[in-house]
Design an enzyme around this catalytic site. Structure first.
Site, PDB file in Angstrom:
ATOM      1  N   GLY A   1      43.608  35.701  49.072  1.00  0.00           N
ATOM      2  CA  GLY A   1      44.449  35.335  50.210  1.00  0.00           C
ATOM      3  C   GLY A   1      44.286  33.889  50.652  1.00  0.00           C
TER       4      GLY A   1
ATOM      5  N   SER B   1      44.806  35.423  44.656  1.00  0.00           N
ATOM      6  CA  SER B   1      45.920  34.460  44.696  1.00  0.00           C
ATOM      7  C   SER B   1      46.677  34.346  43.371  1.00  0.00           C
ATOM      8  CB  SER B   1      45.421  33.085  45.155  1.00  0.00           C
ATOM      9  OG  SER B   1      44.862  33.181  46.448  1.00  0.00           O
TER      10      SER B   1
HETATM   11  C1  PEP Z   1      43.654  41.425  47.018  1.00  0.00           C
HETATM   12  O1  PEP Z   1      43.723  41.674  48.192  1.00  0.00           O
HETATM   13  O2  PEP Z   1      43.185  42.283  46.258  1.00  0.00           O
HETATM   14  C2  PEP Z   1      44.144  40.128  46.514  1.00  0.00           C
HETATM   15  C3  PEP Z   1      43.879  39.781  45.293  1.00  0.00           C
HETATM   16  O3  PEP Z   1      44.862  39.360  47.409  1.00  0.00           O
HETATM   17  P1  PEP Z   1      45.702  38.019  47.087  1.00  0.00           P
HETATM   18  O4  PEP Z   1      46.467  38.227  45.804  1.00  0.00           O
HETATM   19  O5  PEP Z   1      46.631  37.871  48.273  1.00  0.00           O
HETATM   20  O6  PEP Z   1      44.723  36.903  46.985  1.00  0.00           O
END
Ligand code: PEP
Length: 250
Positions: free
Chosen positions: A169, A207
């Site tokens: 995130g 991400s």
């Molecule tokens: C997750 O919450 O498992 C995750 C990978 O989030 P993001 O892709 O938003 O970084």
């Protein structure tokens, strides 16, 4: 390719997202497995809209207990009542905000397996741990706690997701080579548990976006992704799924 919606979604918006993901995923090769892990109240909606599609649905956590006086908890068996395939266990947000220990996560993985669900066991280090050179020590401990309580047959049925906490995130993605190094380390640990465990799918999460998906999934030991933010937009999630397919076809 598994989406983690986290605590996002409302019934009306979910319907559009689920229908679009199911439609887009139907055009993918069968070898690309797609799932979405939704908040518990939407398991019934997911079951209603995804049954008969190629997309599986899952839960983001399960209780370490099978039932009883545990207000607010959801047993793996309850999720199974809604046709759930996947159960995320040990997501870093739960390890951090709910102080889940490696042993608790291991018990949750066991409960999921006993209920016929596939646990997606998340492991990952914080930025401080990485900078202190402790990445392997931390994720090794997290994975071993789970492998220690499972039989070889059970261990062969799990999925493992490497999610560096500093990349979740934040918009910061692990460099593909950096992620591959950790995945190779995890693969070694799985292999040590038994030949049949070596092939457990290893997902990368943190991400992942349409722009970086192909390079990440092109790494030897990265078999797929656990996708947070980008799984809330069908266009992005499907683009990531297609990137995985492109890599598989080469
Ligand atoms: C997750 O919450 O498992 C995750 C990978 O989030 P993001 O892709 O938003 O970084």
């Amino acid at each position: 390719m598994v989406g983690n919606w986290k605590m996002h979604g409302r019934i009306h918006d979910n319907a559009t997202l689920l229908i679009e993901v199911a439609a887009g995923a139907s055009a993918l090769q069968k070898s690309v497995h797609v799932g979405v892990c939704v908040p518990c109240p939407y398991l019934a909606q997911s079951q209603a809209l995804l049954s008969g599609s190629v997309v599986k649905w899952g839960i983001q956590d399960v209780s370490a207990h099978t039932g009883g006086a545990y207000t607010g908890e959801v047993a793996a068996e309850m999720a199974a009542d809604f046709g759930v395939t996947y159960a995320i266990v040990g997501h870093s947000e739960r390890r951090a905000y709910h102080r889940e220990s490696p042993e608790l996560v291991a018990t949750k993985a066991q409960r999921a397996l006993e209920a016929g669900l596939t646990p997606i066991v998340c492991v990952g280090e914080s930025l401080e741990e990485r900078e202190a050179g402790k990445t392997e020590q931390i994720i090794g401990t997290q994975l071993e706690a789970v492998l220690n309580v499972l039989t070889e047959e059970q261990a062969a049925s799990i999925v493992v997701a490497y999610e560096p906490v500093w990349a979740i995130g934040t918009g910061k993605t692990a460099r593909p080579g950096q992620a591959q190094d950790v995945h190779a380390f995890l693969r070694g640990k799985l292999q040590a548990k038994g030949a049949s465990v070596a092939n457990v799918p290893l997902l990368y999460g943190g991400s992942v976006k349409p722009e970086n998906a192909e390079e990440l999934f092109g790494q030897k030991d990265i078999d797929g992704g656990l996708i947070g933010g980008a799984s809330l937009k069908s266009k992005d999630f499907l683009a990531i799924c297609r990137a995985a397919q492109t890599v598989m076809l080469h």
